[in-house]
Write a protein that holds these residues in place. Structure first.
Motif, mmCIF file in Angstrom:
data_model
loop_
_atom_site.group_PDB
_atom_site.id
_atom_site.type_symbol
_atom_site.label_atom_id
_atom_site.label_comp_id
_atom_site.label_asym_id
_atom_site.label_seq_id
_atom_site.Cartn_x
_atom_site.Cartn_y
_atom_site.Cartn_z
ATOM 1 N N VAL A 70 0.848 -1.202 0.000
ATOM 2 C CA VAL A 70 0.000 0.000 0.000
ATOM 3 C C VAL A 70 0.883 1.251 0.000
ATOM 4 O O VAL A 70 0.668 2.184 -0.790
ATOM 5 C CB VAL A 70 -0.979 0.004 1.188
ATOM 6 N N GLY A 71 1.898 1.274 0.870
ATOM 7 C CA GLY A 71 2.817 2.416 0.893
ATOM 8 C C GLY A 71 3.573 2.560 -0.418
ATOM 9 O O GLY A 71 3.778 3.677 -0.922
ATOM 10 N N THR A 72 3.982 1.438 -0.999
ATOM 11 C CA THR A 72 4.679 1.456 -2.283
ATOM 12 C C THR A 72 3.762 1.970 -3.382
ATOM 13 O O THR A 72 4.196 2.731 -4.253
ATOM 14 C CB THR A 72 5.189 0.043 -2.633
ATOM 15 N N GLY A 73 2.491 1.580 -3.329
ATOM 16 C CA GLY A 73 1.527 2.100 -4.291
ATOM 17 C C GLY A 73 1.423 3.616 -4.227
ATOM 18 O O GLY A 73 1.347 4.292 -5.260
ATOM 19 N N ALA A 74 1.476 4.159 -3.009
ATOM 20 C CA ALA A 74 1.442 5.622 -2.863
ATOM 21 C C ALA A 74 2.689 6.252 -3.474
ATOM 22 O O ALA A 74 2.599 7.246 -4.209
ATOM 23 C CB ALA A 74 1.310 5.998 -1.394
ATOM 24 N N VAL A 75 3.862 5.683 -3.193
ATOM 25 C CA VAL A 75 5.104 6.234 -3.749
ATOM 26 C C VAL A 75 5.086 6.159 -5.270
ATOM 27 O O VAL A 75 5.387 7.146 -5.960
ATOM 28 C CB VAL A 75 6.344 5.503 -3.183
ATOM 29 N N ILE A 76 4.726 5.006 -5.815
ATOM 30 C CA ILE A 76 4.708 4.843 -7.273
ATOM 31 C C ILE A 76 3.698 5.789 -7.913
ATOM 32 O O ILE A 76 4.001 6.465 -8.902
ATOM 33 C CB ILE A 76 4.408 3.375 -7.643
#
Length: 177
Positions: A70-76
């Motif tokens: 989920v956090g990676t989705g935000a960064v991407i």
């Protein structure tokens, strides 16, 4: 039954991670805030349900991975949408995501989440995005109810992971969710 429901909430965070990336890339910070509040609530509830079910679920070991996605989705998404500099977003995903996966270490995974969530919260607040208070209220409510877990489990897991990373130690200290 409770364990299966907890596992369902863990799995729910996977499509949320993809949706966060897509709507963040489109600049829809209002929808990102709603999705993050749902993801964080699901994370909180799956831990509670797992505890009520006797402490273990089939997907419990994947809980941190789901959170990290989920956090990676935000960064991407924020990077793809031009809202987060590529010089921060790309190395964060490659280096921290790589270390989290390769070394099976919670510290870089948690840092990656922090970058994604922090960038979103900063952008939402400074741009006056609708619903910007919802994720903050969600975090505040979870913190009030679950402060003991944060202090006695999450922080030690992070600092243990950071110490292992700096020692380049591959041992894994299990911390139940």
């Amino acid at each position: 039954m409770l364990a299966a429901l907890a596992d369902g909430l863990t799995v729910l965070r996977l499509p949320i991670a993809v949706a966060v990336a897509v709507v963040a890339a489109a600049g829809r910070l209002d929808l990102v805030g709603i999705l993050l509040a749902v993801a964080w609530s699901a994370d909180f509830l799956d831990g509670r349900l797992a505890g009520w079910a006797g402490g273990g679920t089939k997907l419990g070991p994947w809980d941190l991975a789901a959170d990290t996605l989920v956090g990676t989705g935000a960064v991407i998404g924020l990077t793809a949408g031009g809202l987060l500099p590529a010089g921060l977003g790309v190395p964060a995903v490659v280096v921290l995501g790589g270390l989290a996966w390769w070394r099976r270490n919670p510290a870089p995974a948690m840092l990656l989440q922090g970058i994604g969530y922090g960038a979103y919260l900063w952008l939402a607040w400074t741009t006056g995005a609708p619903w910007r208070v919802l994720p903050l209220a969600t975090v505040a409510a979870i913190a009030l109810v679950d402060a003991d877990r944060f202090v006695h489990r999450v922080l030690p897991m992070f600092f243990d992971g950071a110490a292992r990373l700096f020692r380049w130690d591959s041992s894994i200290r299990e911390v139940e969710d």
